[in-house]
Design a protein around this motif. Structure first.
Motif, PDB file in Angstrom:
ATOM      1  N   SER A 154       8.782   5.341  34.966  1.00  0.00           N
ATOM      2  CA  SER A 154       7.762   6.387  34.808  1.00  0.00           C
ATOM      3  C   SER A 154       6.433   5.838  35.290  1.00  0.00           C
ATOM      4  O   SER A 154       6.182   4.630  35.205  1.00  0.00           O
ATOM      5  CB  SER A 154       7.638   6.804  33.339  1.00  0.00           C
ATOM      6  N   LYS A 173       8.683   1.735  29.706  1.00  0.00           N
ATOM      7  CA  LYS A 173       8.794   2.044  31.132  1.00  0.00           C
ATOM      8  C   LYS A 173       8.219   0.912  31.995  1.00  0.00           C
ATOM      9  O   LYS A 173       8.731   0.634  33.090  1.00  0.00           O
ATOM     10  CB  LYS A 173       8.108   3.375  31.437  1.00  0.00           C
ATOM     11  N   SER A 198       9.410   5.826  39.615  1.00  0.00           N
ATOM     12  CA  SER A 198       8.467   6.148  38.544  1.00  0.00           C
ATOM     13  C   SER A 198       7.935   7.564  38.738  1.00  0.00           C
ATOM     14  O   SER A 198       6.964   7.773  39.474  1.00  0.00           O
ATOM     15  CB  SER A 198       7.314   5.138  38.514  1.00  0.00           C
ATOM     16  N   ASP A 253       9.317  -0.390  43.209  1.00  0.00           N
ATOM     17  CA  ASP A 253       9.078   0.705  42.266  1.00  0.00           C
ATOM     18  C   ASP A 253       8.421   1.829  43.051  1.00  0.00           C
ATOM     19  O   ASP A 253       7.287   1.693  43.523  1.00  0.00           O
ATOM     20  CB  ASP A 253       8.179   0.285  41.106  1.00  0.00           C
TER      21      ASP A 253
END
Length: 263
Positions: A154, A173, A198, A253
């Protein structure tokens, strides 16, 4: 000029591969599972829900002509996950792809939060991802064919959301992001790629309840694109990271947040 042999569309083709998706009974996990089937994969569907969500996902996948298997399992149980992977491979074939989307969210002021509330969320959001990755990687390593794992984190693991008292969620997260990077480095020389996505504010059932109308407007106004993401907008990033199109990506990410983290 050398001959060009690139076939760009084929880079995103998942035909002949077996995938496993946790949290496949609703929200982001459900839509990603559906998208993987549309891209050619057979999909093992894992969730602890009992509201018919898995059956809905399986019915959609059947309509694409791909196979699926519904497995009720709790991601906080290593035994349940090991059994789930074993059943998935027995019914669909060797596991090559995995998306770990199972997770929960809630909020409370840090100084008032009950320890049980903190621990339950951490068990599902962090321990559950670790156990899922471990079970999936064990199967992939045993086959020696490599694989790709995507964990749903996230933007709350990167920033602190204004107006939301969710220190445990944010920490979980952030942990998923760094855990994914760490596993990526442990398995990089054995052919397993690990990345995370995310999402920003996304219109999941949890975020679109009637009592959330005021908060939803706040989410939208704080986002540069002035709207929340649809769950469908997480499908493309997942397919990219799982596919050969991302063959040189590991430990990444990928923020899918409508520009939120730019401000």
């Amino acid at each position: 000029m050398p001959e060009i042999t690139l076939n760009a569309p084929a880079l995103f083709d998942l035909s002949g591969r077996v995938a496993l998706v946790t949290g496949a009974g609703s929200g982001i996990g459900q839509r990603i599972a559906m998208g993987l089937a549309q891209s050619g994969a057979d999909v093992a569907l894992i969730d602890r829900r009992t509201d018919g969500g898995l059956a809905e996902t399986a019915n959609f996948i059947a309509g694409t002509g791909r196979r699926s298997v519904e497995i009720a399992a709790d991601v906080t149980s290593q035994t349940a996950l090991s059994d789930a992977v074993q059943r998935a491979e027995a019914e669909l074939g060797s596991l090559r792809l995995a998306v770990n989307a199972a997770g929960i969210a809630n909020a409370a002021p840090c100084e008032e939060m009950d320890e049980a509330q903190y621990q339950t969320l951490m068990d599902i959001n962090m321990k559950g991802v670790w156990l899922s990755c471990r079970a999936e990687a064990r199967a992939m390593l045993a086959h020696g064919k490599g694989g790709s794992i995507v964990n749903i984190a996230s933007m709350s693991g990167v920033i602190v959301n204004r107006g939301l008292n969710q220190v445990h969620y944010n920490a979980s997260k952030a942990g998923v992001i760094h855990m994914s990077k760490s596993m990526a480095m442990e398995w990089v020389d054995r052919g397993i790629r690990v990345n995370s996505i995310s999402p920003g504010y996304t219109a999941t059932p949890m975020n679109t309840r009637p009592e959330m109308v005021h908060q939803t407007k706040e989410f939208e106004s704080q986002t540069p694109m002035q709207r929340m993401a649809s769950v469908d907008e997480m499908v493309g990033p997942a397919i990219f990271l799982l596919s050969d199109a991302a063959s040189y990506c590991t430990g990444v990410d990928l923020l899918v947040d409508g520009g939120f983290c730019c401000w």
